[in-house]
Design an enzyme around this catalytic site. Sequence first.
Site, short mmCIF file in Angstrom:
data_model
loop_
_atom_site.label_atom_id
_atom_site.label_comp_id
_atom_site.label_asym_id
_atom_site.label_seq_id
_atom_site.Cartn_x
_atom_site.Cartn_y
_atom_site.Cartn_z
CG ASP A 1 3.96 5.05 -4.70
OD1 ASP A 1 3.97 6.01 -3.92
OD2 ASP A 1 3.19 4.07 -4.57
CG HIS B 1 -3.29 2.52 -9.31
ND1 HIS B 1 -4.60 2.39 -8.96
CD2 HIS B 1 -2.68 3.19 -8.30
CE1 HIS B 1 -4.79 2.97 -7.79
NE2 HIS B 1 -3.64 3.45 -7.36
CG HIS C 1 -1.99 0.97 1.28
ND1 HIS C 1 -2.29 1.81 0.24
CD2 HIS C 1 -2.85 1.32 2.27
CE1 HIS C 1 -3.28 2.61 0.58
NE2 HIS C 1 -3.63 2.34 1.81
N1 ACO Z 1 5.53 -4.26 -14.00
C1 ACO Z 1 5.41 -5.28 -14.89
N2 ACO Z 1 4.26 -5.95 -15.10
C2 ACO Z 1 3.20 -5.57 -14.37
C3 ACO Z 1 3.26 -4.52 -13.44
C4 ACO Z 1 4.48 -3.85 -13.28
N3 ACO Z 1 4.61 -2.84 -12.41
N4 ACO Z 1 2.05 -4.35 -12.86
C5 ACO Z 1 1.26 -5.27 -13.41
N5 ACO Z 1 1.93 -6.01 -14.33
C6 ACO Z 1 1.39 -7.07 -15.19
C7 ACO Z 1 1.14 -8.34 -14.43
O1 ACO Z 1 2.25 -9.20 -14.43
C8 ACO Z 1 -0.06 -8.89 -15.17
O2 ACO Z 1 0.44 -9.48 -16.37
P1 ACO Z 1 -0.27 -10.82 -16.97
O3 ACO Z 1 -1.65 -10.40 -17.31
O4 ACO Z 1 0.58 -11.20 -18.13
O5 ACO Z 1 -0.24 -11.83 -15.84
C9 ACO Z 1 -0.85 -7.67 -15.57
O6 ACO Z 1 0.12 -6.61 -15.65
C10 ACO Z 1 -1.95 -7.28 -14.56
O7 ACO Z 1 -1.36 -7.20 -13.26
P2 ACO Z 1 -2.16 -7.44 -11.89
O8 ACO Z 1 -1.17 -7.85 -10.85
O9 ACO Z 1 -3.33 -8.33 -12.15
O10 ACO Z 1 -2.72 -5.99 -11.60
P3 ACO Z 1 -3.28 -5.49 -10.20
O11 ACO Z 1 -4.30 -4.48 -10.51
O12 ACO Z 1 -3.66 -6.60 -9.30
O13 ACO Z 1 -1.98 -4.82 -9.54
C11 ACO Z 1 -0.42 -3.25 -8.74
C12 ACO Z 1 -1.81 -3.46 -9.35
C13 ACO Z 1 -0.28 -4.07 -7.43
C14 ACO Z 1 -0.24 -1.77 -8.38
C15 ACO Z 1 0.66 -3.70 -9.78
O14 ACO Z 1 0.53 -2.94 -10.98
C16 ACO Z 1 2.08 -3.59 -9.23
O15 ACO Z 1 2.54 -4.51 -8.55
N6 ACO Z 1 2.80 -2.45 -9.50
C17 ACO Z 1 4.11 -2.25 -8.97
C18 ACO Z 1 4.03 -1.78 -7.51
C19 ACO Z 1 3.55 -0.35 -7.37
O16 ACO Z 1 4.03 0.55 -8.05
N7 ACO Z 1 2.59 -0.13 -6.44
C20 ACO Z 1 2.08 1.22 -6.13
C21 ACO Z 1 0.65 1.35 -6.49
S1 ACO Z 1 0.09 3.01 -6.17
C22 ACO Z 1 -0.25 3.05 -4.50
O17 ACO Z 1 -0.55 2.07 -3.88
C23 ACO Z 1 -0.19 4.34 -3.79
#
Ligand code: ACO
Length: 431
Positions: A365, A309, A268
């Site tokens: 972020d 996100h 988070h």
């Molecule tokens: N880098 C590479 N691939 C990614 C990323 C990323 N940052 N984020 C998602 N993906 C890919 C996943 O591997 C998935 O691929 P697939 O369909 O081939 O399996 C697809 O995109 C969808 O990803 P999910 O994990 O299902 O997306 P979700 O909505 O659950 O996750 C999250 C959102 C947790 C923010 C994710 O994008 C992530 O981990 N980002 C990096 C961490 C981050 O920056 N977090 C801050 C969020 S902002 C905040 O909280 C204030």
Amino acid sequence: MGSNTLTITDNRTGKTFEIPIENGTIRAMDLRQIKAGKDDFGLMTYDPSFMNTSSCKSRITYIDGDVGILEYRGYPIDQLAEKSTFLEVAYLLLHGELPTAAELDGFIKHVKIHTYVHENVKKCMEGFRHDAHPMGMLLSTVGVLSTFYPDAKKIFDASLRYHHIIRILAKMPTIAAFAYRHSIGFPYVYPDNDLSYTGNFLSMMKKMAEPKYQVNPILERALDVLFILHADHEQNCSTNAMRGVGSAHTDPYSCVAAATAALYGPLHGGANEAVLKMLRELGSVKNVPAFVKDIKEGSGEKRLMGFGHRVYKNYDPRAKVIKKLAEEVFEVTGKNPLLEIAIELERIALQDDYFVKRKLYPNVDFYSGLIYEAMGFPTDYFTVLFAIPRAVGWLSQWQEMLNDPDQKIARPRQVYLGSPRRDYIPLEERK
Ligand code: ACO
């Protein structure tokens, strides 16, 4: 049959039900009438992590993640970031309307006279280990405040409740700054109420022997904008914690402690720290293409931190503001050498099919950590800088919940898959 309804046929019984649709939702309780037999409890929904459940009706923050819109009380975030101040935004979130000049003046004065904490609060903080994590210190100390203000339990006394909201808003920067000073072994600096909200915070963080801390107006404004951008984000994990704990009619200090604990989690509030770690590991722009290739070809466990996100499937509107802000801050602090790597990462990712197809854009972020670092904040302090402004969002949501006649104590159901009834076996008979 009304047109704004959902017709459900239960194939177990052949019965048909008509369920009203209101604001694009059906009430989960309307499903309870759908029963397979006389003794059946009734149909429930199964929605771990609340992927498709609205837990409340709210009039505070609006997000349209597909197009990248974020609005507080209807005002676009970019307009607020450009023209408003954090305390004006705090007033807006709490009251629903922008203040008049007199109202804002009164609000600021009210906040300023509550910035000090009881000396015993300071003593509590002195008891932490020298290397205590600042988020652990912040969440425990906000919780401690509930013992100093026992009348905070009277949450349905609107004027008393408001008074405690102001207290929390005023004391969060003080506690946060004390936590920082504690971690570096420096004396705690008392609030300077001549200064602005962020000016005073910077003074409590940085002041040494000088009689008055000279705040750099560009850094003061930059921090104020960052506070505006982080003030609320509707029903996220920590806000859900605030509302969940608050639904038991717990006092606001304990609720904010719980929300802060939720924010502490790396999924988070901790991602900006991870961005910085990633950029440091990358070390140079020339390593970016191989890094992106690695992410794409990996099995998904390696991610481009600060990208993607759950809600935004477009450029996070806060990231746009922060990127511009970073340039202004670096004019003062000198360029963070990691910025070049970040810009190159963004450039490559935004034209790469992998990221485009998955709608992965920079989130809040991606650039905020670079600014915090340039301003001299240690990495483990970044989440504290998120918690200070978010407190007003939590409190606005908490207040809305208490005034909402639809709300009761939060108590989800479960799908029980454990052992059926069995008799207790005495210890000596167990194998
Ligand atoms: N880098 C590479 N691939 C990614 C990323 C990323 N940052 N984020 C998602 N993906 C890919 C996943 O591997 C998935 O691929 P697939 O369909 O081939 O399996 C697809 O995109 C969808 O990803 P999910 O994990 O299902 O997306 P979700 O909505 O659950 O996750 C999250 C959102 C947790 C923010 C994710 O994008 C992530 O981990 N980002 C990096 C961490 C981050 O920056 N977090 C801050 C969020 S902002 C905040 O909280 C204030």
